[in-house]
Design a protein around this motif. Structure first.
Motif, PDB file in Angstrom:
ATOM      1  N   MET A  65      -0.245  -0.294 -19.837  1.00 49.18           N
ATOM      2  CA  MET A  65      -1.389   0.599 -19.670  1.00 49.18           C
ATOM      3  C   MET A  65      -2.128   0.205 -18.398  1.00 49.18           C
ATOM      4  SD  MET A  65      -3.803   1.701 -22.783  1.00 49.18           S
ATOM      5  CE  MET A  65      -4.903   3.097 -22.699  1.00 49.18           C
ATOM      6  N   PHE A  66      -2.663   1.216 -17.713  1.00 44.51           N
ATOM      7  CA  PHE A  66      -3.360   1.042 -16.446  1.00 44.51           C
ATOM      8  C   PHE A  66      -2.443   0.465 -15.367  1.00 44.51           C
ATOM      9  CE2 PHE A  66      -6.959   1.204 -19.304  1.00 44.51           C
ATOM     10  CZ  PHE A  66      -7.774   2.084 -18.637  1.00 44.51           C
ATOM     11  N   HIS A  67      -1.133   0.654 -15.513  1.00 48.84           N
ATOM     12  CA  HIS A  67      -0.240   0.259 -14.428  1.00 48.84           C
ATOM     13  C   HIS A  67      -0.441   1.202 -13.252  1.00 48.84           C
ATOM     14  CE1 HIS A  67       3.304  -1.253 -12.425  1.00 48.84           C
ATOM     15  NE2 HIS A  67       3.704  -0.023 -12.256  1.00 48.84           N
ATOM     16  N   ASN A  68      -0.497   0.640 -12.061  1.00 50.53           N
ATOM     17  CA  ASN A  68      -0.764   1.450 -10.874  1.00 50.53           C
ATOM     18  C   ASN A  68       0.542   2.072 -10.400  1.00 50.53           C
ATOM     19  OD1 ASN A  68      -1.770   2.570  -8.595  1.00 50.53           O
ATOM     20  ND2 ASN A  68      -2.915   0.758  -7.986  1.00 50.53           N
ATOM     21  N   PHE A  69       0.892   3.247 -11.000  1.00 46.22           N
ATOM     22  CA  PHE A  69       2.191   3.836 -10.679  1.00 46.22           C
ATOM     23  C   PHE A  69       2.185   4.588  -9.366  1.00 46.22           C
ATOM     24  CE2 PHE A  69      -0.152   6.754 -13.403  1.00 46.22           C
ATOM     25  CZ  PHE A  69      -0.125   7.918 -12.670  1.00 46.22           C
ATOM     26  N   GLY A  70       1.010   4.817  -8.768  1.00 46.50           N
ATOM     27  CA  GLY A  70       0.964   5.616  -7.552  1.00 46.50           C
ATOM     28  C   GLY A  70       0.874   4.810  -6.276  1.00 46.50           C
ATOM     29  N   ALA A  71       0.852   3.488  -6.384  1.00 45.72           N
ATOM     30  CA  ALA A  71       0.625   2.680  -5.187  1.00 45.72           C
ATOM     31  C   ALA A  71       1.872   2.637  -4.322  1.00 45.72           C
ATOM     32  CB  ALA A  71       0.224   1.259  -5.587  1.00 45.72           C
ATOM     33  N   GLY A  72       1.730   3.073  -3.077  1.00 45.57           N
ATOM     34  CA  GLY A  72       2.814   2.948  -2.125  1.00 45.57           C
ATOM     35  C   GLY A  72       3.975   3.883  -2.325  1.00 45.57           C
TER      36      GLY A  72
ATOM     37  N   SER B   9      -1.194  -6.173  -1.906  1.00 44.01           N
ATOM     38  CA  SER B   9       0.215  -5.777  -1.987  1.00 44.01           C
ATOM     39  C   SER B   9       0.535  -5.113  -3.319  1.00 44.01           C
ATOM     40  CB  SER B   9       1.108  -7.006  -1.796  1.00 44.01           C
ATOM     41  OG  SER B   9       0.811  -7.970  -2.775  1.00 44.01           O
ATOM     42  N   HIS B  10      -0.216  -5.439  -4.362  1.00 46.81           N
ATOM     43  CA  HIS B  10       0.048  -4.804  -5.662  1.00 46.81           C
ATOM     44  C   HIS B  10      -0.449  -3.374  -5.696  1.00 46.81           C
ATOM     45  CE1 HIS B  10       0.452  -8.775  -8.124  1.00 46.81           C
ATOM     46  NE2 HIS B  10       1.495  -8.511  -7.379  1.00 46.81           N
ATOM     47  N   ASN B  11      -1.715  -3.202  -5.294  1.00 43.37           N
ATOM     48  CA  ASN B  11      -2.381  -1.921  -5.516  1.00 43.37           C
ATOM     49  C   ASN B  11      -2.562  -1.088  -4.266  1.00 43.37           C
ATOM     50  OD1 ASN B  11      -2.935  -2.151  -8.325  1.00 43.37           O
ATOM     51  ND2 ASN B  11      -4.365  -3.765  -7.813  1.00 43.37           N
ATOM     52  N   GLN B  12      -2.252  -1.634  -3.104  1.00 42.54           N
ATOM     53  CA  GLN B  12      -2.461  -0.922  -1.839  1.00 42.54           C
ATOM     54  C   GLN B  12      -3.909  -0.491  -1.694  1.00 42.54           C
ATOM     55  OE1 GLN B  12      -0.027  -0.911   0.200  1.00 42.54           O
ATOM     56  NE2 GLN B  12       1.643  -1.458  -1.169  1.00 42.54           N
ATOM     57  N   ALA B  13      -4.828  -1.327  -2.152  1.00 41.66           N
ATOM     58  CA  ALA B  13      -6.248  -1.006  -2.028  1.00 41.66           C
ATOM     59  C   ALA B  13      -6.961  -2.183  -1.396  1.00 41.66           C
ATOM     60  CB  ALA B  13      -6.856  -0.711  -3.397  1.00 41.66           C
ATOM     61  N   ASN B  14      -7.912  -1.886  -0.518  1.00 40.98           N
ATOM     62  CA  ASN B  14      -8.611  -2.963   0.178  1.00 40.98           C
ATOM     63  C   ASN B  14      -9.630  -3.651  -0.704  1.00 40.98           C
ATOM     64  OD1 ASN B  14      -7.309  -2.780   2.573  1.00 40.98           O
ATOM     65  ND2 ASN B  14      -8.793  -1.446   3.541  1.00 40.98           N
TER      66      ASN B  14
ATOM     67  N   GLY C 221      -4.174   3.360  -2.317  1.00 37.70           N
ATOM     68  CA  GLY C 221      -4.777   2.915  -3.562  1.00 37.70           C
ATOM     69  C   GLY C 221      -4.084   3.366  -4.824  1.00 37.70           C
ATOM     70  N   GLY C 222      -3.173   4.339  -4.734  1.00 34.92           N
ATOM     71  CA  GLY C 222      -2.468   4.743  -5.943  1.00 34.92           C
ATOM     72  C   GLY C 222      -3.386   5.417  -6.949  1.00 34.92           C
ATOM     73  N   THR C 223      -3.409   4.898  -8.159  1.00 36.66           N
ATOM     74  CA  THR C 223      -4.212   5.539  -9.207  1.00 36.66           C
ATOM     75  C   THR C 223      -5.674   5.142  -9.134  1.00 36.66           C
ATOM     76  OG1 THR C 223      -3.651   3.721 -10.663  1.00 36.66           O
ATOM     77  CG2 THR C 223      -2.300   5.679 -10.814  1.00 36.66           C
ATOM     78  N   ILE C 224      -6.009   4.145  -8.312  1.00 35.03           N
ATOM     79  CA  ILE C 224      -7.397   3.678  -8.310  1.00 35.03           C
ATOM     80  C   ILE C 224      -8.379   4.764  -7.844  1.00 35.03           C
ATOM     81  CG2 ILE C 224      -8.945   2.010  -7.238  1.00 35.03           C
ATOM     82  CD1 ILE C 224      -6.747  -0.012  -7.383  1.00 35.03           C
ATOM     83  N   PRO C 225      -8.109   5.485  -6.735  1.00 41.89           N
ATOM     84  CA  PRO C 225      -9.032   6.569  -6.378  1.00 41.89           C
ATOM     85  C   PRO C 225      -9.057   7.694  -7.413  1.00 41.89           C
ATOM     86  CG  PRO C 225      -7.648   5.999  -4.538  1.00 41.89           C
ATOM     87  CD  PRO C 225      -7.085   5.316  -5.714  1.00 41.89           C
TER      88      PRO C 225
END
Lengths: 99, 155
Positions: free
Chosen positions: B91-98, A49-54, B119-123
């Motif tokens: 820092m490293f806040h996932n601003f792109g998720a959802g 729910s935080h990151n929308q990543a599996n 995934g927001g910023t993770i990918p």
């Protein structure tokens, strides 16, 4: 004498570590039921729910512990800098009195 | 280098380099869904560079290309991390998720088949780290091959 003291010290340390590990087991004493699971449960339940990543591992690597990943990338960067510095072309310096 | 491997090895290299690079890109892009990620995918892509260097021997001067690629990857990674401060909290806040933008899809809770556009910023960070790792390892391999080739003993 010194060997006896060393063996005694090792035994004491070993018993202490064994007791500490036994303390880490769950209330039932079952194996595989660790005590301090607050952080694990937080990551496992909320990362979707935080990151929308599996992938929870990637969520930890790139979001919760992002600074760690930045450090790894910096280590790689400095390794490349070291390789470039060691393998650079150096003009031979003329030694001796000739000019 | 003034040598190269036999025609068999070169042909197999020609065939295998493209699947290796595609597999590396797959590992990087699907980093938030499957095991893998930027580091692993970058290492796989760098292995294709190693294959090319070993089988062909002669190569152009790629030092500036790899070096700028690596610097670009690391700089964009740090910029994405700092955007977390500007747009979010830390820092490293996932601003792109959802948010619905690039990689901004939402994931249903629980078990799901996995969607790439999440995934927001993770990918994005995976792609940057993959760029950096691939370029860095390729640069190390290239420099070592070049140095071992042009080694001359000078008094």
């Amino acid at each position: 004498m010194r060997k006896v003291f060393a063996m005694l010290a090792l035994l004491v340390i070993f018993a202490f570590l064994l007791l500490a590990v036994a303390e880490l087991r769950g209330e039932d004493g079952g194996f595989g039921e660790p005590v301090h699971t607050a952080m694990d449960d937080y990551f496992l339940q909320d990362s979707q729910s935080h990151n929308q990543a599996n992938n929870v591992v990637t969520a930890i690597l790139f979001d919760y512990r992002g600074l760690d990943t930045l450090g790894e990338a910096t280590v790689l960067f400095s390794a490349v800098s070291g390789v470039l510095t060691v393998l650079r072309k150096v003009k031979p310096v003329k030694r001796g009195g000739k000019e | 280098m003034n040598w190269k491997m036999s025609r068999v090895v070169r042909t197999v290299t020609d065939i295998m380099v493209v699947p290796i690079i595609v597999y590396g890109i797959y590992l990087i892009i699907h980093g938030h869904l499957t095991p893998g990620g930027g580091f692993q995918g970058g290492a796989v892509i760098a292995s294709s560079t190693a294959l090319l260097i070993v089988s062909y021997g002669s190569f152009r001067d790629y030092k500036k290309d790899f070096s700028s690629m690596e610097s670009l990857g690391l700089t964009l990674f740090i910029l994405l991390a700092i955007f977390g401060i500007l747009l979010g909290a830390t820092m490293f806040h996932n601003f792109g998720a959802g948010t619905g933008g690039l990689f901004g899809g939402t994931v249903p809770e629980g078990i799901n088949p996995g969607y790439v556009n999440t995934g927001g910023t993770i990918p994005m960070m995976n792609i940057m780290v993959g760029l950096e790792v691939a370029a860095a390892l390729s640069l190390i391999l290239w420099m070592m091959a070049k140095a071992s080739d042009s080694m001359e003993v000078e008094a």
